[in-house]
Enzyme design. Structure first.
Site, PDB file in Angstrom:
ATOM      1  N   LYS A 111       0.843  -1.192  -0.031  1.00 10.39           N
ATOM      2  CA  LYS A 111      -0.035   0.000   0.063  1.00 10.39           C
ATOM      3  C   LYS A 111       0.916   1.265  -0.044  1.00 10.39           C
ATOM      4  O   LYS A 111       0.499   2.145  -0.844  1.00 10.39           O
ATOM      5  CB  LYS A 111      -0.772  -0.211   1.350  1.00 10.39           C
ATOM      6  CG  LYS A 111      -1.980  -1.025   0.987  1.00 10.39           C
ATOM      7  CD  LYS A 111      -3.205  -1.026   2.208  1.00 10.39           C
ATOM      8  CE  LYS A 111      -4.208  -2.029   1.666  1.00 10.39           C
ATOM      9  NZ  LYS A 111      -4.872  -2.699   2.787  1.00 10.39           N
ATOM     10  N   LYS A 189      -4.635  -9.795  -9.914  1.00  9.37           N
ATOM     11  CA  LYS A 189      -5.543 -10.124  -9.018  1.00  9.37           C
ATOM     12  C   LYS A 189      -6.917  -9.240  -8.734  1.00  9.37           C
ATOM     13  O   LYS A 189      -6.981  -8.072  -8.929  1.00  9.37           O
ATOM     14  CB  LYS A 189      -4.844 -10.344  -7.661  1.00  9.37           C
ATOM     15  CG  LYS A 189      -5.564 -10.146  -6.439  1.00  9.37           C
ATOM     16  CD  LYS A 189      -5.064  -9.811  -5.099  1.00  9.37           C
ATOM     17  CE  LYS A 189      -5.823 -10.169  -4.064  1.00  9.37           C
ATOM     18  NZ  LYS A 189      -6.507  -9.142  -3.133  1.00  9.37           N
ATOM     19  N   LYS A 192     -11.129  -5.318  -5.014  1.00  9.31           N
ATOM     20  CA  LYS A 192     -11.823  -3.889  -4.988  1.00  9.31           C
ATOM     21  C   LYS A 192     -11.213  -2.747  -5.195  1.00  9.31           C
ATOM     22  O   LYS A 192     -11.538  -1.819  -5.885  1.00  9.31           O
ATOM     23  CB  LYS A 192     -12.545  -3.735  -3.425  1.00  9.31           C
ATOM     24  CG  LYS A 192     -13.749  -4.711  -3.347  1.00  9.31           C
ATOM     25  CD  LYS A 192     -13.956  -4.731  -1.781  1.00  9.31           C
ATOM     26  CE  LYS A 192     -14.339  -6.071  -1.168  1.00  9.31           C
ATOM     27  NZ  LYS A 192     -13.813  -6.221   0.225  1.00  9.31           N
TER      28      LYS A 192
HETATM   29  P1  ADP Z   1     -10.278  -6.730  -1.863  1.00  5.68           P
HETATM   30  O1  ADP Z   1      -8.700  -7.242  -2.308  1.00  5.68           O
HETATM   31  O2  ADP Z   1     -10.969  -7.022  -2.924  1.00  5.68           O
HETATM   32  O3  ADP Z   1     -10.376  -5.691  -0.858  1.00  5.68           O
HETATM   33  P2  ADP Z   1     -10.453  -8.368   0.951  1.00  5.68           P
HETATM   34  O4  ADP Z   1      -9.126  -7.838   1.192  1.00  5.68           O
HETATM   35  O5  ADP Z   1     -11.669  -7.551   1.407  1.00  5.68           O
HETATM   36  O6  ADP Z   1     -10.863  -8.091  -0.928  1.00  5.68           O
HETATM   37  O7  ADP Z   1     -10.727  -9.708   0.788  1.00  5.68           O
HETATM   38  C1  ADP Z   1     -11.729 -10.513   1.588  1.00  5.68           C
HETATM   39  C2  ADP Z   1     -11.286 -12.049   1.335  1.00  5.68           C
HETATM   40  O8  ADP Z   1     -11.465 -12.566  -0.125  1.00  5.68           O
HETATM   41  C3  ADP Z   1     -10.039 -12.398   1.929  1.00  5.68           C
HETATM   42  O9  ADP Z   1     -10.227 -13.744   2.779  1.00  5.68           O
HETATM   43  C4  ADP Z   1      -9.244 -12.277   0.636  1.00  5.68           C
HETATM   44  O10 ADP Z   1      -8.053 -13.076   0.903  1.00  5.68           O
HETATM   45  C5  ADP Z   1     -10.020 -12.945  -0.358  1.00  5.68           C
HETATM   46  N1  ADP Z   1      -9.927 -12.436  -1.577  1.00  5.68           N
HETATM   47  C6  ADP Z   1      -9.817 -11.067  -2.183  1.00  5.68           C
HETATM   48  N2  ADP Z   1      -9.532 -11.005  -3.392  1.00  5.68           N
HETATM   49  C7  ADP Z   1      -9.148 -12.396  -3.647  1.00  5.68           C
HETATM   50  C8  ADP Z   1      -8.890 -12.970  -5.097  1.00  5.68           C
HETATM   51  N3  ADP Z   1      -8.729 -12.310  -6.157  1.00  5.68           N
HETATM   52  N4  ADP Z   1      -8.594 -14.322  -5.172  1.00  5.68           N
HETATM   53  C9  ADP Z   1      -9.119 -14.995  -3.985  1.00  5.68           C
HETATM   54  N5  ADP Z   1      -9.448 -14.524  -2.637  1.00  5.68           N
HETATM   55  C10 ADP Z   1      -9.447 -13.397  -2.720  1.00  5.68           C
END
Ligand code: ADP
Ligand code: TRP
Length: 320
Positions: A111, A189, A192
């Site tokens: 970040k 990847k 959001k």
């Molecule tokens: P984002 O990256 O979209 O903000 P979060 O950090 O809120 O997602 O992740 C919520 C859950 O979903 C976590 O357990 C994270 O490891 C999983 N996750 C997020 N993006 C992915 C992805 N592209 N593939 C697999 N798991 C994911």
């Protein structure tokens, strides 16, 4: 044998997407007995400062979980901030956590490398996450791969506290939903924060537009195509059983099958998987009070557990 307690948190920082589903949520829905799932709104404050959006996304996470089949009679679902004990536990854990451990956190370093000016909260994010896990005596934490380091840090903090003050915390293990992160429509990847997601609840034209924009190469329609380097195939494989995957593989390798065809098959698979959940979601959108009642009842249950653990931790380190 007693059931293992599953626990996980999900941030209300945007619409939940297929990466969240296959990486984390699917495992949550599959493991509900004595399970603890919460909406990590304190954590989301490290990336959003808009009260209305935070409230709206918190509702969105709750309604999406319920629509996907989370049963509040089996699992406990609550808002992280309804159990403020985790903030006190965060402080206790900070006192046994080295700066060096937090400075090595990949997600923090990424970040900062991406230009985010870090708050103290962002730096301490892993300590709050450890408190979330340790306060509820979790055995298994189902998450996506990007969270594994946070789990290792949680174990380090628990071990450090236990070594200093005696055995208070249980050490959790993680469990991955997919071996690798689910890709987004641009091939990075799905996240959001990259604006490359397919929301779980997307449908109709909006869904079609997103699927049609998944990046593919320019192999002509007639030519055979390589399923193993194609994101559309990778997505389709998440939804399909072995037989359907073999049939799609044969389509790719046989030629005269375009990426457009594969994308339409993918839309069908998404609709078939989430069609019913979308209808249930419409019900919760129309009954927000029911969602609120479920979250409050969940918080009452969760808080009782957290209170007990916090009291033991306080006593162990000489408070009170
Ligand atoms: P984002 O990256 O979209 O903000 P979060 O950090 O809120 O997602 O992740 C919520 C859950 O979903 C976590 O357990 C994270 O490891 C999983 N996750 C997020 N993006 C992915 C992805 N592209 N593939 C697999 N798991 C994911
Ligand atoms: N950091 C997690 C994420 O971004 C969310 C989270 C907060 C969490 N507390 C947790 C996940 C406790 C598992 C356990 O996805």
């Amino acid at each position: 044998m007693a059931t293992k307690r599953f626990l996980s948190g999900i941030q209300p920082s945007g619409e939940l997407h297929l990466g969240n589903y296959f990486g984390a949520i699917r495992q949550h829905i599959a493991n509900q007995d004595d399970a603890f799932y919460f909406i990590a709104n304190y954590h989301a404050m490290t990336s959003t400062r808009d009260a209305e959006r935070l409230r709206a996304f918190t509702f969105d996470v709750a309604a999406t979980y319920l629509a996907l089949g989370l049963d509040p009679n089996r699992a406990t679902l609550w808002r992280q901030s309804d159990v403020p004990e985790v903030c006190e536990l965060t402080w206790l854990l900070m006192t046994v956590t080295g700066m060096g451990l937090l400075e090595r956190a990949h997600s923090y370093k990424d970040k900062v490398a991406n230009g985010i000016v870090p708050s103290a909260a962002l730096f301490n994010y892993p300590v709050l996450m450890a408190a979330d896990i340790l306060a509820y005596e979790a055995d298994v934490v189902p998450v996506g791969k990007d969270q594994v380091q946070h789990l290792e840090m949680t174990r380090d903090m628990a071990q450090s506290f236990n070594a200093t003050y005696g055995e208070v915390f249980k050490l959790p293990v993680f469990q991955l939903g997919t071996p690798e992160p689910v890709p987004g429509i641009d091939g990075r990847k799905m996240s959001k924060s990259y604006d490359n997601t397919i929301p779980i609840m997307a449908k109709g034209k909006a869904l079609k537009k997103l699927v049609m924009s998944i990046k593919t190469d320019s192999t002509p329609l007639e030519d055979p195509k390589d399923p193993d380097t194609c994101s559309v195939f990778a997505f389709y494989a998440l939804f399909a059983d072995a037989e359907q995957q073999a049939a799609m593989r044969a389509n790719y390798e046989g030629g005269n099958y375009g990426y457009g065809h594969a994308k339409l098959a993918l839309i069908e698979a998404i609709d078939a998987t989430f069609g019913e959940a979308r209808e249930r979601r419409a019900y919760y959108d129309a009954h927000p009070d029911e969602v609120e009642d479920i979250l409050r009842a969940g918080a009452d249950k969760a808080r009782t557990v957290a209170r007990g653990v916090l009291d033991r931790a306080r006593a162990a380190c000489g408070l009170g």
